[in-house]
Motif scaffolding. Sequence first.
Motif, short mmCIF file in Angstrom:
data_model
loop_
_atom_site.label_atom_id
_atom_site.label_comp_id
_atom_site.label_asym_id
_atom_site.label_seq_id
_atom_site.Cartn_x
_atom_site.Cartn_y
_atom_site.Cartn_z
N VAL A 172 0.86 -1.18 0.00
CA VAL A 172 0.00 0.00 0.00
C VAL A 172 0.90 1.23 0.00
CG1 VAL A 172 -1.94 -1.14 1.17
CG2 VAL A 172 -0.23 0.09 2.53
N ARG A 173 0.33 2.33 -0.47
CA ARG A 173 1.07 3.59 -0.53
C ARG A 173 0.36 4.63 0.33
NH1 ARG A 173 6.27 3.84 -2.87
NH2 ARG A 173 6.35 2.52 -4.71
N LEU A 174 1.04 5.75 0.50
CA LEU A 174 0.50 6.87 1.24
C LEU A 174 -0.09 7.89 0.27
CD1 LEU A 174 3.42 7.37 3.77
CD2 LEU A 174 1.19 6.34 4.26
N GLU A 175 -1.17 8.51 0.70
CA GLU A 175 -1.80 9.59 -0.05
C GLU A 175 -2.02 10.73 0.93
OE1 GLU A 175 -5.80 10.27 -2.80
OE2 GLU A 175 -5.10 8.23 -2.39
N SER A 180 -3.48 4.84 1.65
CA SER A 180 -4.42 4.78 0.54
C SER A 180 -5.17 3.45 0.58
CB SER A 180 -3.68 4.93 -0.78
OG SER A 180 -4.53 4.62 -1.86
N PRO A 181 -6.45 3.45 0.23
CA PRO A 181 -7.19 2.18 0.23
C PRO A 181 -6.80 1.25 -0.90
CG PRO A 181 -8.58 3.96 -0.59
CD PRO A 181 -7.31 4.60 -0.10
N ALA A 182 -6.07 1.73 -1.90
CA ALA A 182 -5.71 0.89 -3.05
C ALA A 182 -4.72 -0.18 -2.64
CB ALA A 182 -5.13 1.76 -4.16
N LYS A 183 -5.04 -1.44 -2.96
CA LYS A 183 -4.15 -2.56 -2.71
C LYS A 183 -3.35 -2.83 -3.98
CE LYS A 183 -6.19 -3.12 1.29
NZ LYS A 183 -5.53 -2.68 2.54
N LEU A 184 -2.03 -2.80 -3.87
CA LEU A 184 -1.16 -2.92 -5.03
C LEU A 184 -0.42 -4.25 -5.01
CD1 LEU A 184 0.35 0.68 -4.81
CD2 LEU A 184 -1.64 -0.07 -6.16
#
Length: 289
Positions: A172-175, A180-184
């Motif tokens: 996951v990344r920071l926003e 961030s809710p996006a799972k990468l």
Amino acid sequence: MPSHARIGNQYLTVDVSSLGAEMQSLATSDGRSWLWNGDAAFWSGRSPVLFPIVGKAPEDMVAIDGETYPMGQHGFARRTEFALASADATTCRYELASSPTTRAVYPFDFLLAVEHALEGRALTVAAEVTNRDSRSLPFGLGFHPAFVWPLPGSAGRDHVITLDNQGEPGLVRLEGGLISPAKLASPFTAGRLVLDRSMFEQDAMIFPEGAGKGLSYGVDGGPAMHFRFENLPNLALWQKPGAPFICIEPWHGTAAQKDGSNELAKRPYSLSLPPGETRRFAFTVEIVG
């Protein structure tokens, strides 16, 4: 002014500051330095201890039982003077007890102890949180050590993170500093990640689950550092763009979620410690080669 404690044995020497109980240097007996030197042109930190939050809070405010309090990124412990509780040749222990200053932003009675201890070629950094209050203590705890990249004598060579469990943990990344809710997709392949500075152009890489209890950071056939983690399920890797260091950060707790709650107790992986209890967190790093 902060004071310093120095511990050492035939293999390693470590300096620790009373400010934040933060390690200032980690050197082998041959004179090689392994810890980032804190050059403020890039990042003045070296190995801060993160408490009572890890990462950022929305608008730098946390809520506790509905009341809001100011709380800077990574909490206040890293900018607070600790008292030296004990020291000998190979171990030093610093303590931070709650005070009117801490209670103004974190209304609990607690004791945070940070110990650095050497055994052979290994250093263990441990934090113990004790709840001295009459109600449960919500908190996160993390370590943020920065190590030289490239490692001594290894300029121009690939540096690799290798997970002991050979896992491929999700990223996951920071926003805006928040999760961030996006799972990468995982950047690891069978537990192996060849570091590239472009990986950090979007801030830290955070692995909330699955990184396991140990990893190695090193150069194939060259120097390496092996880590073991105790009660630290989250992992982050971070580099300030262009800086000659890599942070290998084991945590129990992460930044707040974007559009999530600002309640401290509801932050991802936050803990709630019952009155009278103590919880220990630690990482051990052994230098090889």
